[in-house]
Design an enzyme around this catalytic site. Structure first.
Site, PDB file in Angstrom:
ATOM      1  N   CYS A  14       0.841  -1.199   0.000  1.00 28.87           N
ATOM      2  CA  CYS A  14       0.000   0.000   0.000  1.00 28.87           C
ATOM      3  C   CYS A  14       0.884   1.261   0.000  1.00 28.87           C
ATOM      4  O   CYS A  14       1.527   1.557  -0.989  1.00 28.87           O
ATOM      5  CB  CYS A  14      -0.965  -0.064   1.182  1.00 28.87           C
ATOM      6  SG  CYS A  14      -2.287   1.119   1.076  1.00 28.87           S
ATOM      7  N   HIS A  37      -3.505  -5.567   0.266  1.00 31.51           N
ATOM      8  CA  HIS A  37      -2.948  -6.063   1.536  1.00 31.51           C
ATOM      9  C   HIS A  37      -2.883  -7.594   1.551  1.00 31.51           C
ATOM     10  O   HIS A  37      -3.902  -8.237   1.835  1.00 31.51           O
ATOM     11  CB  HIS A  37      -3.794  -5.554   2.701  1.00 31.51           C
ATOM     12  CG  HIS A  37      -3.635  -4.079   2.912  1.00 31.51           C
ATOM     13  ND1 HIS A  37      -2.683  -3.553   3.750  1.00 31.51           N
ATOM     14  CD2 HIS A  37      -4.271  -3.036   2.347  1.00 31.51           C
ATOM     15  CE1 HIS A  37      -2.760  -2.238   3.713  1.00 31.51           C
ATOM     16  NE2 HIS A  37      -3.713  -1.894   2.869  1.00 31.51           N
ATOM     17  N   GLU A  53      -1.540  -9.396   3.753  1.00 29.63           N
ATOM     18  CA  GLU A  53      -1.510  -9.882   5.139  1.00 29.63           C
ATOM     19  C   GLU A  53      -2.892 -10.166   5.711  1.00 29.63           C
ATOM     20  O   GLU A  53      -3.011 -10.858   6.709  1.00 29.63           O
ATOM     21  CB  GLU A  53      -0.756  -8.876   6.027  1.00 29.63           C
ATOM     22  CG  GLU A  53      -1.410  -7.515   6.228  1.00 29.63           C
ATOM     23  CD  GLU A  53      -1.164  -6.530   5.094  1.00 29.63           C
ATOM     24  OE1 GLU A  53      -0.870  -6.965   3.971  1.00 29.63           O
ATOM     25  OE2 GLU A  53      -1.307  -5.320   5.323  1.00 29.63           O
TER      26      GLU A  53
END
Ligand code: XMP
Length: 598
Positions: A80, A167, A169
């Site tokens: 990001c 993202h 994660e």
């Protein structure tokens, strides 16, 4: 000592520590570094991940970024803000995105080398950003794109530098962990040398060292976090050193205090129950601002604790307070250096922070996320039934009963615009006269909610909900009207935390929880808040919002597409409660909305 480590540079993004944690899940140790890290700091690591941020990339000076990293020969993965940083520092360009993206997007994978090894051709990824890359830096190529984002993933294979606008994660990026695994093992060539079992042993050693012979006081909520914290303390210290209280705030679920006391008895521990409902209610009586409510609740917890300490005949000078704080409590309360405050968790108020600085508080599970806490709970031998319960926030119904001084929130023009957008979809929009908390691009928002009238078609609604919150910046939450069928009149009532409203919310929560049990939805949903909002529809009563969600660690969540039979049962049960006239269901993911409404 482990030798292979990954660094995560924390630019304050909501998921910076989640990145570190995902790497540890892979069996590789990871550490957090600050943006001003130098060549010397980076030299210990086999790879570096740059996190997201609540700041715009144009505010680089705020974060004191020291550009040493790109002069070194280390693999880098930017996420990001980190992705935009790689571009900007190497000659690319960034701009404010013409249409922002929050929620899921389909990425076309253009090159299956390096971080994308073994991926499917199309991969669902999770986006949350306001800025975007508008031109590529020299030496880089595009390796993934989505309908709204041309540079969703980029790479410089020679330097081993990669950037993702999305993202990886968060669990809702379906192949995210595979991408991180590729980065850690394929690109950085790390060895697997770390585990959560080691964490337990290390914590027991740490607790013994930090507590010594002091008395430990624990405020137990009966939730999984404080219980695991207590179990860990019991494994580390003699029982007589541990004093645990349960403060009954009067804002608990039906029958909860008794249930909690019994569960602790089963663990061989006598929990002292302190009835403090009156104290909480008297100080919250005329408060409607969500943050103010949270701070007051946190403060009363401490006052009650102090009173109880005075009553004990132990040496209170030689004490330490234990809290079952977990990582999301800290990050969402702006507990790390650059993070934005999303909401003040009850265990993160100013008074607590002062005690923390003085070393008067111990928080053994502060680095963990809920799913890790559950794993640790299992390791410590807690009953499965207890571990699998839905989490319940410390401030309880206090944050699930919205209050208002009666001020009406207008939105006719916006409503018109949204309805123009919804033409031919079969849905109609009504702006609700209520605001709620959200998280967009790592920043706290407090914005309007919009209600949709139309059929229960969750596929369609999911798409519309994401489009509405992406397109209309004034909106951070979308709900679906379940009963009545149409909204003719809307009014915000003047309403505060009163006994009768707590009773309404408690009964509504009990109805939802029964539906969850009866329909075996406990494991399918991660949490199921039932929220009372002081919105009157068509001249009668107040409204309830059902908020069932799916999640793994509460940092991101998807609204749960509840089976229609269970949903119908839920609505029917709730409409039997006196003075509740309307039922909505929240159909917003996190981001852009948070799980709780305030
Ligand atoms: P949000 O609403 O921020 O919530 O998406 C994330 C998770 O945190 C819980 N929550 C709290 N837990 N004290 C707690 O112990 C608090 O003050 C608090 N506020 C939110 C929420 O229920 C969800 O699981």
């Amino acid at each position: 000592m482990v030798s292979d480590k990954i660094a995560v540079v924390d630019f304050g993004g909501q998921y910076a520590h989640l990145l570190a944690r995902r790497v540890r899940e892979l069996g590789v140790f990871s550490e957090i570094l600050q943006p001003n890290a130098s060549k010397k700091d980076y030299s210990d690591f086999k790879g570096v991940i740059l996190s997201g941020s609540p700041y715009s990339i144009c505010d680089l000076h705020v974060l004191k970024w020291k550009n040493d990293l790109f002069k070194m020969n280390i693999p880098v993965l930017g996420i990001c803000y980190g992705h935009q940083l790689i571009m900007r520092e190497n000659g690319g360009e960034i701009r404010r995105a013409p249409s922002t993206e929050f929620g899921s997007a389909k990425m076309h994978v253009l090159n299956k080398k390096g971080v994308f090894k073994g991926l499917k051709g199309k991969s669902v990824v999770w986006m949350s950003h306001n800025d975007e890359v508008s031109s590529l830096a020299p030496g880089f190529e595009v390796i993934g794109k989505t309908a709204d984002c041309k540079y969703a993933a980029i790479a410089n294979f020679e330097k081993k530098w990669f950037g993702f606008q999305f993202h990886p994660e968060v669990t809702h990026s379906e192949e995210g962990q595979k991408m991180l695994k590729n980065f850690v093992f394929n690109v950085c060539q790390c060895k697997k040398e770390w585990s959560l079992k080691d964490f337990k042993k290390q914590k027991i050693r740490e607790i013994r060292k930090k507590v010594g012979k002091k008395n430990v006081f624990l405020l137990a909520s009966g939730g999984i976090d404080s219980t695991v914290c207590l179990a860990l303390l019991l494994k580390s210290l003699p029982k007589k050193q541990i004093h645990a209280f349960f403060i009954d705030t009067g804002l608990m679920r039906q029958n909860e205090p008794k249930l909690i006391q019994k569960s602790f008895e089963k663990m061989g521990f006598k929990l002292k129950i302190v009835k403090a409902g009156e104290e909480f209610l008297s100080k919250l009586r005329n408060v409607s601002d969500p943050e103010q409510k949270r701070k007051i609740i946190g403060k009363i917890f401490l006052e009650v604790k102090d009173k109880e300490l005075e009553k004990l005949k132990v040496n209170t000078k030689n004490w330490i307070l234990a809290q079952g704080t977990i990582y999301p409590d800290t990050i969402e309360s702006a507990g790390t250096k650059h993070a934005d405050k999303i909401k003040t968790h009850h265990n993160r108020i100013e008074e607590i922070l002062k005690e923390l600085k003085k070393g008067k508080i111990i928080e053994p599970i502060e680095e963990l996320y809920k799913d890790e806490v559950r794993f640790l709970g299992k390791e410590l031998g807690l009953p499965k039934k207890f571990i699998e319960r839905h989490p319940f926030p410390g401030p309880g119904l206090g944050v699930r009963i919205l209050c208002s001084n009666g001020k009406q929130i207008q939105g006719k023009k916006l409503e018109q615009k949204i309805n123009n957008f919804l033409k031919k979809t079969g849905y109609k929009a009504k702006i609700l006269p209520v605001k709620s908390v959200g998280v967009q691009g790592d920043l706290r928002t407090y914005k309007k909610a919009v209600a949709l009238e139309g059929k229960i078609d969750f596929q369609k609604i999911e798409k519309l909900s994401t489009q509405i919150t992406n397109r209309f910046r004034e909106i951070n939450r979308v709900v679906l009207l379940l009963s009545p069928q149409k909204i003719k009149k809307l009014k915000m009532l003047k309403a505060f935390l009163t006994d009768d409203r707590i009773k309404m919310a408690r009964e509504a929560d009990a109805v939802s929880m029964n539906v969850v049990k009866k329909n075996s939805l406990l494991k399918k949903t991660w949490q199921f808040p039932t929220v009372l909002i002081p919105v009157q529809v068509n001249g009668f009563g107040e409204s309830i919002v059902l908020r069932p969600i799916e999640s793994l660690e509460a940092m991101t969540a998807k609204f749960y597409k509840m089976p229609k039979k269970a949903l119908k049962e839920n609505v029917k049960g709730i409409l039997k409660i006196p003075r509740i006239g309307t039922v909505f269901m929240d159909v917003t993911h996190k981001p852009p909305a948070t799980i709780e409404w305030e």
